[in-house]
Motif scaffolding. Structure first.
Motif, PDB file in Angstrom:
ATOM      1  N   ASN A 168      17.759   6.547  18.209  1.00 23.80           N
ATOM      2  CA  ASN A 168      18.216   7.798  17.579  1.00 23.80           C
ATOM      3  C   ASN A 168      17.664   9.026  18.290  1.00 23.80           C
ATOM      4  N   GLY A 169      17.132   8.806  19.488  1.00 23.19           N
ATOM      5  CA  GLY A 169      16.685   9.918  20.311  1.00 23.19           C
ATOM      6  C   GLY A 169      15.322  10.489  19.975  1.00 23.19           C
ATOM      7  N   LEU A 170      14.522   9.766  19.188  1.00 18.25           N
ATOM      8  CA  LEU A 170      13.184  10.232  18.830  1.00 18.25           C
ATOM      9  C   LEU A 170      12.130   9.339  19.464  1.00 18.25           C
ATOM     10  N   ALA A 171      10.926   9.842  19.619  1.00 17.11           N
ATOM     11  CA  ALA A 171       9.837   9.088  20.226  1.00 17.11           C
ATOM     12  C   ALA A 171       8.887   8.581  19.140  1.00 17.11           C
ATOM     13  N   LEU A 172       8.329   7.401  19.379  1.00 17.48           N
ATOM     14  CA  LEU A 172       7.405   6.800  18.419  1.00 17.48           C
ATOM     15  C   LEU A 172       6.284   6.113  19.185  1.00 17.48           C
ATOM     16  N   ASP A 173       5.048   6.538  18.930  1.00 19.22           N
ATOM     17  CA  ASP A 173       3.893   5.902  19.575  1.00 19.22           C
ATOM     18  C   ASP A 173       3.628   4.563  18.891  1.00 19.22           C
ATOM     19  N   PRO A 174       3.814   3.438  19.594  1.00 20.14           N
ATOM     20  CA  PRO A 174       3.668   2.125  18.944  1.00 20.14           C
ATOM     21  C   PRO A 174       2.254   1.848  18.454  1.00 20.14           C
ATOM     22  N   TRP A 175       1.251   2.371  19.158  1.00 23.27           N
ATOM     23  CA  TRP A 175      -0.128   2.113  18.748  1.00 23.27           C
ATOM     24  C   TRP A 175      -0.484   2.885  17.481  1.00 23.27           C
ATOM     25  N   THR A 176       0.057   4.084  17.322  1.00 23.74           N
ATOM     26  CA  THR A 176      -0.191   4.841  16.089  1.00 23.74           C
ATOM     27  C   THR A 176       0.415   4.112  14.895  1.00 23.74           C
ATOM     28  N   LEU A 177       1.619   3.574  15.077  1.00 24.37           N
ATOM     29  CA  LEU A 177       2.261   2.786  14.025  1.00 24.37           C
ATOM     30  C   LEU A 177       1.410   1.581  13.664  1.00 24.37           C
ATOM     31  N   PRO A 386      17.974  11.699  10.581  1.00 24.66           N
ATOM     32  CA  PRO A 386      18.368  13.118  10.580  1.00 24.66           C
ATOM     33  C   PRO A 386      17.282  14.013   9.984  1.00 24.66           C
ATOM     34  N   LEU A 387      16.572  13.514   8.982  1.00 22.48           N
ATOM     35  CA  LEU A 387      15.474  14.259   8.380  1.00 22.48           C
ATOM     36  C   LEU A 387      14.373  14.509   9.410  1.00 22.48           C
ATOM     37  N   LEU A 388      14.053  13.480  10.184  1.00 23.88           N
ATOM     38  CA  LEU A 388      13.012  13.613  11.202  1.00 23.88           C
ATOM     39  C   LEU A 388      13.474  14.486  12.358  1.00 23.88           C
ATOM     40  N   GLY A 389      14.781  14.517  12.578  1.00 15.64           N
ATOM     41  CA  GLY A 389      15.321  15.341  13.655  1.00 15.64           C
ATOM     42  C   GLY A 389      15.111  16.825  13.430  1.00 15.64           C
ATOM     43  N   THR A 390      14.858  17.236  12.184  1.00 13.45           N
ATOM     44  CA  THR A 390      14.610  18.653  11.891  1.00 13.45           C
ATOM     45  C   THR A 390      13.228  19.103  12.366  1.00 13.45           C
ATOM     46  N   GLY A 391      12.328  18.141  12.609  1.00 13.28           N
ATOM     47  CA  GLY A 391      10.983  18.474  13.060  1.00 13.28           C
ATOM     48  C   GLY A 391      10.059  18.944  11.963  1.00 13.28           C
ATOM     49  N   ALA A 392      10.501  18.860  10.703  1.00 10.26           N
ATOM     50  CA  ALA A 392       9.678  19.341   9.589  1.00 10.26           C
ATOM     51  C   ALA A 392       8.553  18.381   9.242  1.00 10.26           C
ATOM     52  N   LEU A 393       8.726  17.089   9.590  1.00  6.26           N
ATOM     53  CA  LEU A 393       7.733  16.081   9.249  1.00  6.26           C
ATOM     54  C   LEU A 393       7.344  15.281  10.490  1.00  6.26           C
ATOM     55  N   PRO A 394       6.134  14.706  10.501  1.00  7.97           N
ATOM     56  CA  PRO A 394       5.716  13.883  11.641  1.00  7.97           C
ATOM     57  C   PRO A 394       6.529  12.597  11.712  1.00  7.97           C
ATOM     58  N   VAL A 395       7.104  12.319  12.872  1.00  6.54           N
ATOM     59  CA  VAL A 395       7.971  11.143  13.026  1.00  6.54           C
ATOM     60  C   VAL A 395       7.212   9.854  12.739  1.00  6.54           C
TER      61      VAL A 395
END
Length: 463
Positions: A168-177, A386-395
């Motif tokens: 969905n075009g967003l980045a996610l740090d696997p180690w943080t998860l 889409p909610l995360l795409g707004t940048g209002a919350l940490p992905v």
């Protein structure tokens, strides 16, 4: 929303209901739904319907369960568990945390959570029975341990969540998860032990939170108190009350150990340990795909026992392959229809994004108590994109909160993990233990999503 968008959503809800009350793999229903919606509503052919088929995830599931299934069969998993118990000299209060740690290591290496629980819980529940530890607390420790490592960078769930986010075009740090999942599950385990210990003291429960060295009720001799036996002395049957019937003799039982004496490590077990180490290096250091590496490691082990290859193939979690593949394929069709985007837009209209996040956490948490956590991850996480795409919350915070909310409620007796704990419990009535699991699941469903939201979403958003 139009009818063409609403009907597939109703079908998705119907799939979860059917799979909850009937022994039908929801992945099969997902494939059927993908065909019906894709072919008749969108005019797709079979190749277009399967365009988003999760081939990499499927191959990962096959490879990991194939390799670790053989590791279980050749005794390497039992070897690792027993070695961990010996490492703490069998200290009763420490051993439950050993089971937590071992379960987390297994899932972090790529073993499925239900598979890890199935490997660990028989030994764990036997230990609880021998030491008087609450089977409820022990079961929760094992399940939480399995969930703690379930979102590692090389685990199937970790790969699934990361793929959904990155597609969905967003980045996610696997180690943080991974560390977020480990920390929350560790915290829940600590709260469980402390809470049960406090209740046990106040209400005088039969079992303790961490066990003791004294024999558990009904667990057989563990060492300590003598046992009275009747020995006939003539003139009657053993146990008679008349003179000459029997004489009471006090005998002291043999002391049993918490774990068997170490057996010699076989060549196959040494080879398996080497392959596990090699897999970790190749995947974590060289970033090679775990799917092909695990299949290759499994193929090496296959030559050590060619006669049992049919059993090794049967150990592959085909039901999970169907579940993940079917649900991901169907959700991709919903995205093509526009259902996911419209649902996300409706969620955003609820109000502040931070409120939407907790609503989604509770939706996935409550539903997961009765349905497949893996299937829900594939269904609900796209709603948050889409909610995360707004940048209002940490992905990573929102994704981790959703992922953990979906899994921590698997202590429910309706889930695979909860059912495994219920099936392996000893020295306790099943209906009674079932009610305990059910009450605990209700508490977890009420508390865990809010805890995940507070720690992983609210705190990072404020600071």
């Amino acid at each position: 929303m139009t009818s063409i968008e609403i009907l597939p959503l109703i079908a998705l809800v119907a799939m979860f209901v059917i799979a909850t009350f009937f022994p039908i793999n929801i992945g099969i229903l997902g494939f059927i739904g993908a065909f019906v919606v894709g072919y008749f509503a969108l005019g797709f052919d079979d190749k277009e319907i399967l365009n988003e088929f999760p081939s990499s995830i499927v191959l990962t599931i096959v490879g990991v369960t194939y390799f670790f299934g053989m590791a279980k069969r050749n005794g390497t998993i039992d070897l690792l568990v027993n070695s961990c118990i010996r490492a703490v000299n069998g200290r009763v209060t420490v051993v439950p945390w050993v089971f937590f740690f071992v379960a987390s290591v297994l899932t972090a290496l790529g073993t499925f959570s239900p598979a890890a629980v199935a490997l660990i819980v028989p030994a764990a529940m036997a230990f609880a029975a021998r030491t008087g530890m609450s089977p409820l607390v022990m079961g929760i420790m094992v399940i939480n341990g399995a969930h703690a490592g379930a979102f590692s960078p090389i685990s199937v769930s970790g790969v699934l969540v990361r793929d959904i986010v990155e597609n969905n075009g967003l980045a996610l740090d696997p180690w943080t998860l991974f560390f977020a999942s480990y920390g929350i599950n560790l915290l829940l385990s600590v709260l469980t032990v402390v809470g049960y210990a406090a209740l046990a003291r106040m209400k005088g429960f039969e079992y303790t939170a961490t066990g003791s060295t004294n024999p558990a009720p009904g667990s057989g001799p563990v060492g300590g108190s003598p046992i009275s036996t009747s020995v006939p002395t003539g003139g009657g049957t053993a146990g008679g009350s008349s003179a000459g019937g029997s004489t009471q003799v006090l005998t002291r039982p043999k002391t049993t150990t918490l774990v068997d004496a170490p057996a010699p490590v076989t060549f196959v077990q040494k080879l398996t340990l080497f392959l596990i180490g090699a897999l970790l290096v190749l995947v974590l250091v060289l970033h090679l795909p775990i799917s092909f590496i695990a299949i290759g490691a499994g193929a090496v082990l296959a030559f050590t026992d060619l006669k049992k290859q049919n059993e090794a193939i049967a150990d592959i979690s085909w039901s999970t392959v169907l579940l993940v593949a079917g649900m991901v394929t169907y959700i991709s069709i919903l995205q093509e229809v526009g259902t996911i985007d419209h649902l996300a837009e409706m969620a955003i209209t609820i109000g502040a994004p931070i409120i939407v996040a907790i609503v989604l956490c509770y939706v996935i948490g409550v539903t997961s108590a009765f349905a497949s956590s893996t299937a829900l991850l594939a269904a609900v996480i796209p709603l948050a994109m889409p909610l995360l795409g707004t940048g209002a919350l940490p992905v990573v915070g929102v994704v981790a909160a959703l992922a953990i909310s979906a899994t921590v409620v698997d202590v429910s007796p309706f889930s695979t993990n909860g059912a495994l704990v219920l099936a392996n419990a000893q020295n306790i009535e099943r209906p009674r233990f079932y009610r305990q699991l059910l009450v605990n699941a209700g508490i977890v469903v009420a508390i865990a999503p809010a805890l995940c939201w507070l720690i992983l979403v609210v705190v990072p958003a404020l600071f």
